[in-house]
Design a protein around this motif. Structure first.
Motif, PDB file in Angstrom:
ATOM      1  N   LEU A 170       0.812  -1.221   0.000  1.00 16.54           N
ATOM      2  CA  LEU A 170       0.000   0.000   0.000  1.00 16.54           C
ATOM      3  C   LEU A 170       0.845   1.271   0.000  1.00 16.54           C
ATOM      4  O   LEU A 170       0.659   2.128  -0.881  1.00 16.54           O
ATOM      5  CB  LEU A 170      -0.959  -0.017   1.192  1.00 16.54           C
ATOM      6  CG  LEU A 170      -1.988   1.115   1.219  1.00 16.54           C
ATOM      7  CD1 LEU A 170      -3.045   0.910   0.143  1.00 16.54           C
ATOM      8  CD2 LEU A 170      -2.648   1.206   2.602  1.00 16.54           C
ATOM      9  N   PRO A 171       1.800   1.444   0.924  1.00 11.91           N
ATOM     10  CA  PRO A 171       2.608   2.675   0.876  1.00 11.91           C
ATOM     11  C   PRO A 171       3.501   2.743  -0.362  1.00 11.91           C
ATOM     12  O   PRO A 171       3.798   3.839  -0.846  1.00 11.91           O
ATOM     13  CB  PRO A 171       3.429   2.615   2.169  1.00 11.91           C
ATOM     14  CG  PRO A 171       3.411   1.187   2.588  1.00 11.91           C
ATOM     15  CD  PRO A 171       2.105   0.629   2.122  1.00 11.91           C
ATOM     16  N   TYR A 199      -3.902   3.526 -10.255  1.00 10.47           N
ATOM     17  CA  TYR A 199      -5.007   2.579 -10.388  1.00 10.47           C
ATOM     18  C   TYR A 199      -4.925   1.476  -9.333  1.00 10.47           C
ATOM     19  O   TYR A 199      -5.907   1.164  -8.655  1.00 10.47           O
ATOM     20  CB  TYR A 199      -4.994   1.966 -11.791  1.00 10.47           C
ATOM     21  CG  TYR A 199      -5.989   0.854 -11.968  1.00 10.47           C
ATOM     22  CD1 TYR A 199      -7.338   1.127 -12.157  1.00 10.47           C
ATOM     23  CD2 TYR A 199      -5.588  -0.483 -11.927  1.00 10.47           C
ATOM     24  CE1 TYR A 199      -8.264   0.108 -12.308  1.00 10.47           C
ATOM     25  CE2 TYR A 199      -6.505  -1.503 -12.077  1.00 10.47           C
ATOM     26  CZ  TYR A 199      -7.839  -1.201 -12.267  1.00 10.47           C
ATOM     27  OH  TYR A 199      -8.757  -2.207 -12.407  1.00 10.47           O
ATOM     28  N   ASN A 200      -3.746   0.895  -9.186  1.00  8.94           N
ATOM     29  CA  ASN A 200      -3.591  -0.188  -8.213  1.00  8.94           C
ATOM     30  C   ASN A 200      -3.786   0.303  -6.777  1.00  8.94           C
ATOM     31  O   ASN A 200      -4.364  -0.405  -5.944  1.00  8.94           O
ATOM     32  CB  ASN A 200      -2.224  -0.854  -8.376  1.00  8.94           C
ATOM     33  CG  ASN A 200      -2.162  -1.714  -9.627  1.00  8.94           C
ATOM     34  OD1 ASN A 200      -3.151  -2.314 -10.033  1.00  8.94           O
ATOM     35  ND2 ASN A 200      -0.996  -1.770 -10.239  1.00  8.94           N
ATOM     36  N   MET A 256      -6.670  -1.000  -4.105  1.00 11.07           N
ATOM     37  CA  MET A 256      -6.411  -1.437  -2.735  1.00 11.07           C
ATOM     38  C   MET A 256      -7.282  -0.663  -1.745  1.00 11.07           C
ATOM     39  O   MET A 256      -7.831  -1.235  -0.795  1.00 11.07           O
ATOM     40  CB  MET A 256      -4.927  -1.282  -2.392  1.00 11.07           C
ATOM     41  CG  MET A 256      -4.016  -2.252  -3.150  1.00 11.07           C
ATOM     42  SD  MET A 256      -2.321  -2.299  -2.468  1.00 11.07           S
ATOM     43  CE  MET A 256      -2.600  -3.210  -0.917  1.00 11.07           C
ATOM     44  N   LEU A 257      -7.437   0.644  -1.979  1.00  9.86           N
ATOM     45  CA  LEU A 257      -8.307   1.446  -1.123  1.00  9.86           C
ATOM     46  C   LEU A 257      -9.759   0.986  -1.252  1.00  9.86           C
ATOM     47  O   LEU A 257     -10.491   0.904  -0.272  1.00  9.86           O
ATOM     48  CB  LEU A 257      -8.203   2.923  -1.512  1.00  9.86           C
ATOM     49  CG  LEU A 257      -6.869   3.624  -1.217  1.00  9.86           C
ATOM     50  CD1 LEU A 257      -6.848   5.004  -1.873  1.00  9.86           C
ATOM     51  CD2 LEU A 257      -6.633   3.743   0.287  1.00  9.86           C
ATOM     52  N   TRP A 258     -10.153   0.670  -2.468  1.00  8.00           N
ATOM     53  CA  TRP A 258     -11.538   0.251  -2.721  1.00  8.00           C
ATOM     54  C   TRP A 258     -11.849  -1.067  -2.019  1.00  8.00           C
ATOM     55  O   TRP A 258     -12.933  -1.251  -1.470  1.00  8.00           O
ATOM     56  CB  TRP A 258     -11.745   0.101  -4.230  1.00  8.00           C
ATOM     57  CG  TRP A 258     -13.182  -0.123  -4.615  1.00  8.00           C
ATOM     58  CD1 TRP A 258     -13.817  -1.327  -4.772  1.00  8.00           C
ATOM     59  CD2 TRP A 258     -14.154   0.885  -4.892  1.00  8.00           C
ATOM     60  NE1 TRP A 258     -15.119  -1.130  -5.122  1.00  8.00           N
ATOM     61  CE2 TRP A 258     -15.364   0.215  -5.205  1.00  8.00           C
ATOM     62  CE3 TRP A 258     -14.127   2.281  -4.916  1.00  8.00           C
ATOM     63  CZ2 TRP A 258     -16.532   0.906  -5.533  1.00  8.00           C
ATOM     64  CZ3 TRP A 258     -15.288   2.963  -5.247  1.00  8.00           C
ATOM     65  CH2 TRP A 258     -16.463   2.276  -5.548  1.00  8.00           C
ATOM     66  N   PRO A 283     -13.725   4.180  -0.336  1.00 11.05           N
ATOM     67  CA  PRO A 283     -14.154   4.351  -1.731  1.00 11.05           C
ATOM     68  C   PRO A 283     -14.012   5.773  -2.259  1.00 11.05           C
ATOM     69  O   PRO A 283     -13.663   5.959  -3.427  1.00 11.05           O
ATOM     70  CB  PRO A 283     -15.619   3.907  -1.708  1.00 11.05           C
ATOM     71  CG  PRO A 283     -16.032   3.979  -0.283  1.00 11.05           C
ATOM     72  CD  PRO A 283     -14.811   3.697   0.515  1.00 11.05           C
ATOM     73  N   ASP A 284     -14.256   6.774  -1.429  1.00  5.96           N
ATOM     74  CA  ASP A 284     -14.154   8.150  -1.909  1.00  5.96           C
ATOM     75  C   ASP A 284     -12.716   8.496  -2.298  1.00  5.96           C
ATOM     76  O   ASP A 284     -12.475   9.107  -3.347  1.00  5.96           O
ATOM     77  CB  ASP A 284     -14.656   9.131  -0.845  1.00  5.96           C
ATOM     78  CG  ASP A 284     -16.161   9.016  -0.626  1.00  5.96           C
ATOM     79  OD1 ASP A 284     -16.857   8.480  -1.515  1.00  5.96           O
ATOM     80  OD2 ASP A 284     -16.645   9.446   0.440  1.00  5.96           O
ATOM     81  N   GLU A 285     -11.764   8.105  -1.447  1.00  9.22           N
ATOM     82  CA  GLU A 285     -10.359   8.354  -1.785  1.00  9.22           C
ATOM     83  C   GLU A 285      -9.940   7.503  -2.969  1.00  9.22           C
ATOM     84  O   GLU A 285      -9.165   7.936  -3.836  1.00  9.22           O
ATOM     85  CB  GLU A 285      -9.460   8.056  -0.582  1.00  9.22           C
ATOM     86  CG  GLU A 285      -8.005   8.426  -0.821  1.00  9.22           C
ATOM     87  CD  GLU A 285      -7.093   8.096   0.349  1.00  9.22           C
ATOM     88  OE1 GLU A 285      -5.869   8.314   0.203  1.00  9.22           O
ATOM     89  OE2 GLU A 285      -7.593   7.630   1.394  1.00  9.22           O
TER      90      GLU A 285
END
Length: 215
Positions: free
Chosen positions: A36-37, A52-53, A57-59, A68-70
């Motif tokens: 993630l980082p 995109y990736n 991961m956030l989604w 989802p917003d971020e």
């Protein structure tokens, strides 16, 4: 100044690629805490694939709480960076009204951008928009054009639809030999309905003496 910018981009490119490769390796190993980082770092440097990736991961809430917003913020950055997969994904969110105001017009816009880059699923989606007159004027010629491109890309559903459009003369001149060819292509990919249509149409064509369907 222009030459300096080009030199700086050449120097930065391997760093961006290295960041993304490190993120990919960590992700493949299920190490979301490091992926993630790493994706975030590459995304912040403007790498559309990393954006995109990172959004995905956030989604999905991988290595973090679901956001989802971020995720949409980063997905839009990737789409604006001309990444076809991101454009298609953004189109789906608009089509379904998923964390975005539902808008078939916006969905068609993003599907078209991805379709123009050869994204097969987007080609099918934009063809359907034209076919239904949803988020775009009803246009059977454009629908046939995009279904044909998706069919050529191997999409079995598009192959079946293209075959029916050739059989009926929708959006393109009626051509039973072409219809048979596309039913056969879909049948080879395991579509049972296409296999039946290919067999029946082939018999009609052989009876009419059309050599291309006699094989």
């Amino acid at each position: 100044m222009r030459a300096w910018s080009v030199v700086m981009w050449i120097m930065m490119a391997p760093v961006i690629a290295a960041d993304h490769n490190a993120a990919w390796r960590a992700y493949q190993q299920g190490d979301y805490a490091h992926a993630l980082p790493a994706y975030r770092a590459a995304a912040q440097k403007g790498q559309p694939l990393a954006q995109y990736n990172y959004a995905m991961m956030l989604w999905r809430g991988e290595g973090t709480a679901i956001a989802p917003d971020e995720a949409i913020v980063w997905l839009r950055k990737a789409a604006d960076g001309h990444l076809a997969q991101a454009q298609y994904a953004l189109g789906l969110l608009y089509e379904n009204g998923d964390h975005l105001p539902r808008s078939q017009t916006d969905a068609t816009h993003w599907f078209l951008l991805a379709a123009a880059q050869g994204h097969t699923d987007a080609q099918t989606s934009v063809a359907t928009q034209y076919f239904l007159g949803r988020g775009a004027p009803k246009d059977m010629v454009q629908a046939a054009r995009w279904y044909r491109q998706a069919a050529e890309g191997g999409d079995v559903g598009a192959q079946y639809i293209v075959a029916t459009m050739y059989e009926k003369g929708e959006g393109q001149p009626q051509d039973l030999a072409e219809a048979w060819r596309w039913y056969s292509a879909a049948a080879l990919q395991g579509d049972p309905a296409a296999a039946i249509r290919a067999r029946d149409l082939g018999q009609r064509l052989r009876g009419a003496g059309v050599a291309s369907a006699a094989h």
